[in-house]
Write a protein that holds these residues in place. Structure first.
Motif, PDB file in Angstrom:
ATOM      1  N   ASN A  18     -20.079 -30.100 -24.100  1.00  0.00           N
ATOM      2  CA  ASN A  18     -19.191 -31.734 -24.872  1.00  0.00           C
ATOM      3  C   ASN A  18     -20.192 -32.660 -24.800  1.00  0.00           C
ATOM      4  O   ASN A  18     -19.411 -33.815 -24.941  1.00  0.00           O
ATOM      5  N   ALA A  19     -21.602 -32.610 -24.929  1.00  0.00           N
ATOM      6  CA  ALA A  19     -22.236 -33.722 -24.910  1.00  0.00           C
ATOM      7  C   ALA A  19     -24.001 -33.419 -24.968  1.00  0.00           C
ATOM      8  O   ALA A  19     -23.979 -31.976 -25.150  1.00  0.00           O
ATOM      9  N   TRP A  20     -24.696 -34.123 -25.842  1.00  0.00           N
ATOM     10  CA  TRP A  20     -26.024 -34.044 -26.586  1.00  0.00           C
ATOM     11  C   TRP A  20     -26.829 -34.094 -25.264  1.00  0.00           C
ATOM     12  O   TRP A  20     -26.816 -35.635 -24.853  1.00  0.00           O
ATOM     13  N   PHE A  21     -27.711 -34.037 -24.529  1.00  0.00           N
ATOM     14  CA  PHE A  21     -28.606 -34.466 -24.263  1.00  0.00           C
ATOM     15  C   PHE A  21     -30.074 -34.668 -24.946  1.00  0.00           C
ATOM     16  O   PHE A  21     -30.628 -33.365 -25.705  1.00  0.00           O
ATOM     17  N   CYS A  22     -30.857 -36.122 -25.193  1.00  0.00           N
ATOM     18  CA  CYS A  22     -31.802 -36.127 -25.927  1.00  0.00           C
ATOM     19  C   CYS A  22     -33.336 -36.039 -24.854  1.00  0.00           C
ATOM     20  O   CYS A  22     -33.085 -36.475 -24.300  1.00  0.00           O
ATOM     21  N   PHE A  23     -34.315 -35.858 -25.637  1.00  0.00           N
ATOM     22  CA  PHE A  23     -35.639 -36.094 -24.997  1.00  0.00           C
ATOM     23  C   PHE A  23     -36.450 -36.130 -25.799  1.00  0.00           C
ATOM     24  O   PHE A  23     -36.484 -35.798 -27.122  1.00  0.00           O
ATOM     25  N   LYS A  24     -37.625 -36.819 -24.648  1.00  0.00           N
ATOM     26  CA  LYS A  24     -38.445 -36.584 -25.783  1.00  0.00           C
ATOM     27  C   LYS A  24     -39.876 -35.997 -25.719  1.00  0.00           C
ATOM     28  O   LYS A  24     -40.738 -34.811 -24.797  1.00  0.00           O
ATOM     29  N   ASN A  37     -30.977 -15.512 -24.511  1.00  0.00           N
ATOM     30  CA  ASN A  37     -30.132 -15.402 -25.209  1.00  0.00           C
ATOM     31  C   ASN A  37     -28.463 -16.038 -25.265  1.00  0.00           C
ATOM     32  O   ASN A  37     -27.499 -15.317 -24.470  1.00  0.00           O
ATOM     33  N   ASN A  38     -28.253 -17.023 -24.617  1.00  0.00           N
ATOM     34  CA  ASN A  38     -27.602 -18.266 -24.728  1.00  0.00           C
ATOM     35  C   ASN A  38     -27.704 -19.203 -26.103  1.00  0.00           C
ATOM     36  O   ASN A  38     -28.833 -19.424 -26.253  1.00  0.00           O
ATOM     37  N   PRO A  39     -26.295 -18.503 -26.637  1.00  0.00           N
ATOM     38  CA  PRO A  39     -26.571 -19.896 -28.044  1.00  0.00           C
ATOM     39  C   PRO A  39     -26.290 -21.357 -27.552  1.00  0.00           C
ATOM     40  O   PRO A  39     -25.406 -21.982 -26.653  1.00  0.00           O
ATOM     41  N   ILE A  40     -27.170 -22.025 -28.447  1.00  0.00           N
ATOM     42  CA  ILE A  40     -26.903 -23.235 -27.870  1.00  0.00           C
ATOM     43  C   ILE A  40     -27.242 -24.099 -29.483  1.00  0.00           C
ATOM     44  O   ILE A  40     -27.332 -23.958 -30.290  1.00  0.00           O
ATOM     45  N   GLU A  64     -40.402 -27.875 -34.642  1.00  0.00           N
ATOM     46  CA  GLU A  64     -41.166 -28.616 -35.714  1.00  0.00           C
ATOM     47  C   GLU A  64     -41.448 -30.048 -34.254  1.00  0.00           C
ATOM     48  O   GLU A  64     -40.418 -30.149 -33.506  1.00  0.00           O
ATOM     49  N   ASN A  65     -42.731 -29.899 -33.510  1.00  0.00           N
ATOM     50  CA  ASN A  65     -42.757 -31.242 -32.675  1.00  0.00           C
ATOM     51  C   ASN A  65     -42.382 -32.912 -33.459  1.00  0.00           C
ATOM     52  O   ASN A  65     -42.296 -32.970 -34.129  1.00  0.00           O
ATOM     53  N   THR A  66     -41.398 -33.071 -33.220  1.00  0.00           N
ATOM     54  CA  THR A  66     -40.843 -34.559 -33.388  1.00  0.00           C
ATOM     55  C   THR A  66     -40.343 -35.466 -32.316  1.00  0.00           C
ATOM     56  O   THR A  66     -40.387 -35.265 -31.718  1.00  0.00           O
ATOM     57  N   GLU A  67     -40.144 -36.886 -32.457  1.00  0.00           N
ATOM     58  CA  GLU A  67     -40.183 -38.241 -32.173  1.00  0.00           C
ATOM     59  C   GLU A  67     -38.426 -37.356 -30.642  1.00  0.00           C
ATOM     60  O   GLU A  67     -39.443 -37.793 -29.327  1.00  0.00           O
ATOM     61  N   HIS A  68     -37.922 -37.009 -30.825  1.00  0.00           N
ATOM     62  CA  HIS A  68     -37.310 -36.327 -30.014  1.00  0.00           C
ATOM     63  C   HIS A  68     -36.300 -35.354 -30.983  1.00  0.00           C
ATOM     64  O   HIS A  68     -36.150 -34.766 -31.439  1.00  0.00           O
ATOM     65  N   ILE A  69     -35.590 -34.291 -29.493  1.00  0.00           N
ATOM     66  CA  ILE A  69     -35.138 -33.043 -29.306  1.00  0.00           C
ATOM     67  C   ILE A  69     -33.655 -33.481 -28.790  1.00  0.00           C
ATOM     68  O   ILE A  69     -33.729 -33.810 -27.644  1.00  0.00           O
ATOM     69  N   TYR A  70     -32.570 -32.798 -29.807  1.00  0.00           N
ATOM     70  CA  TYR A  70     -31.246 -32.673 -29.214  1.00  0.00           C
ATOM     71  C   TYR A  70     -30.829 -31.423 -28.939  1.00  0.00           C
ATOM     72  O   TYR A  70     -30.658 -31.230 -29.535  1.00  0.00           O
ATOM     73  N   ILE A  71     -30.573 -31.269 -27.449  1.00  0.00           N
ATOM     74  CA  ILE A  71     -29.675 -30.122 -27.076  1.00  0.00           C
ATOM     75  C   ILE A  71     -27.900 -29.818 -26.852  1.00  0.00           C
ATOM     76  O   ILE A  71     -28.135 -31.148 -26.030  1.00  0.00           O
ATOM     77  N   LYS A  72     -27.134 -29.380 -27.053  1.00  0.00           N
ATOM     78  CA  LYS A  72     -26.137 -28.885 -26.018  1.00  0.00           C
ATOM     79  C   LYS A  72     -25.742 -27.300 -26.326  1.00  0.00           C
ATOM     80  O   LYS A  72     -26.062 -26.473 -27.038  1.00  0.00           O
ATOM     81  N   SER A  73     -25.469 -27.441 -25.137  1.00  0.00           N
ATOM     82  CA  SER A  73     -24.677 -25.593 -24.863  1.00  0.00           C
ATOM     83  C   SER A  73     -23.718 -25.355 -26.264  1.00  0.00           C
ATOM     84  O   SER A  73     -22.708 -26.063 -27.031  1.00  0.00           O
ATOM     85  N   GLY A  74     -23.724 -23.918 -26.788  1.00  0.00           N
ATOM     86  CA  GLY A  74     -23.417 -23.661 -27.809  1.00  0.00           C
ATOM     87  C   GLY A  74     -22.340 -22.538 -26.626  1.00  0.00           C
ATOM     88  O   GLY A  74     -21.914 -21.513 -27.620  1.00  0.00           O
ATOM     89  N   ASN A  75     -21.555 -22.219 -25.672  1.00  0.00           N
ATOM     90  CA  ASN A  75     -20.939 -21.704 -24.966  1.00  0.00           C
ATOM     91  C   ASN A  75     -19.964 -23.232 -23.708  1.00  0.00           C
ATOM     92  O   ASN A  75     -20.027 -23.954 -24.228  1.00  0.00           O
ATOM     93  N   SER A  76     -18.902 -22.602 -23.007  1.00  0.00           N
ATOM     94  CA  SER A  76     -18.118 -22.915 -22.040  1.00  0.00           C
ATOM     95  C   SER A  76     -18.226 -24.021 -20.650  1.00  0.00           C
ATOM     96  O   SER A  76     -18.187 -23.935 -19.768  1.00  0.00           O
ATOM     97  N   LYS A  77     -20.478 -23.332 -20.848  1.00  0.00           N
ATOM     98  CA  LYS A  77     -20.556 -23.864 -20.071  1.00  0.00           C
ATOM     99  C   LYS A  77     -21.856 -24.653 -19.795  1.00  0.00           C
ATOM    100  O   LYS A  77     -22.857 -24.341 -20.939  1.00  0.00           O
TER     101      LYS A  77
END
Length: 89
Positions: A18-24, A37-40, A64-77
């Motif tokens: 339920n939230a995006w984690f952003c990092f460089k 093997n977990n969906p994100i 690709e290497n980029t300025e930022h990457i954002y990840i969020k779980s595709g599961n309920s945990k």
């Protein structure tokens, strides 16, 4: 020691629910992703359309290497996601 070279660096980040984690990401490196093997959800800018990915250590995905990457779980945990950075020579 006269000379030390890094061949790769691996970091584990948490993809929250339920939230995006952003990092460089580490600059000047190729990036491979292991989601254990977990969906994100992954995107490379705040307004980009997210991509759903699932990978393993044997089938790590490259991005690709980029300025930022954002990840969020595709599961309920929260999910652990391993990012491996290999310097580009």
């Amino acid at each position: 020691m006269n000379k030390i070279e890094t061949t790769k660096i691996t970091y584990t980040n948490i993809a929250p629910i339920n939230a995006w984690f952003c990092f460089k990401p580490v600059p000047a490196c190729s990036i491979s992703i292991n989601t254990f093997n977990n969906p994100i959800q992954l995107k490379t800018c705040a307004t980009c359309k997210p991509t759903s990915i699932t990978s393993t250590d044997q089938s790590a995905l490259s991005v690709e290497n980029t300025e930022h990457i954002y990840i969020k779980s595709g599961n309920s945990k929260n999910e652990s996601v391993e990012f491996t950075y290999t310097p580009i020579n």
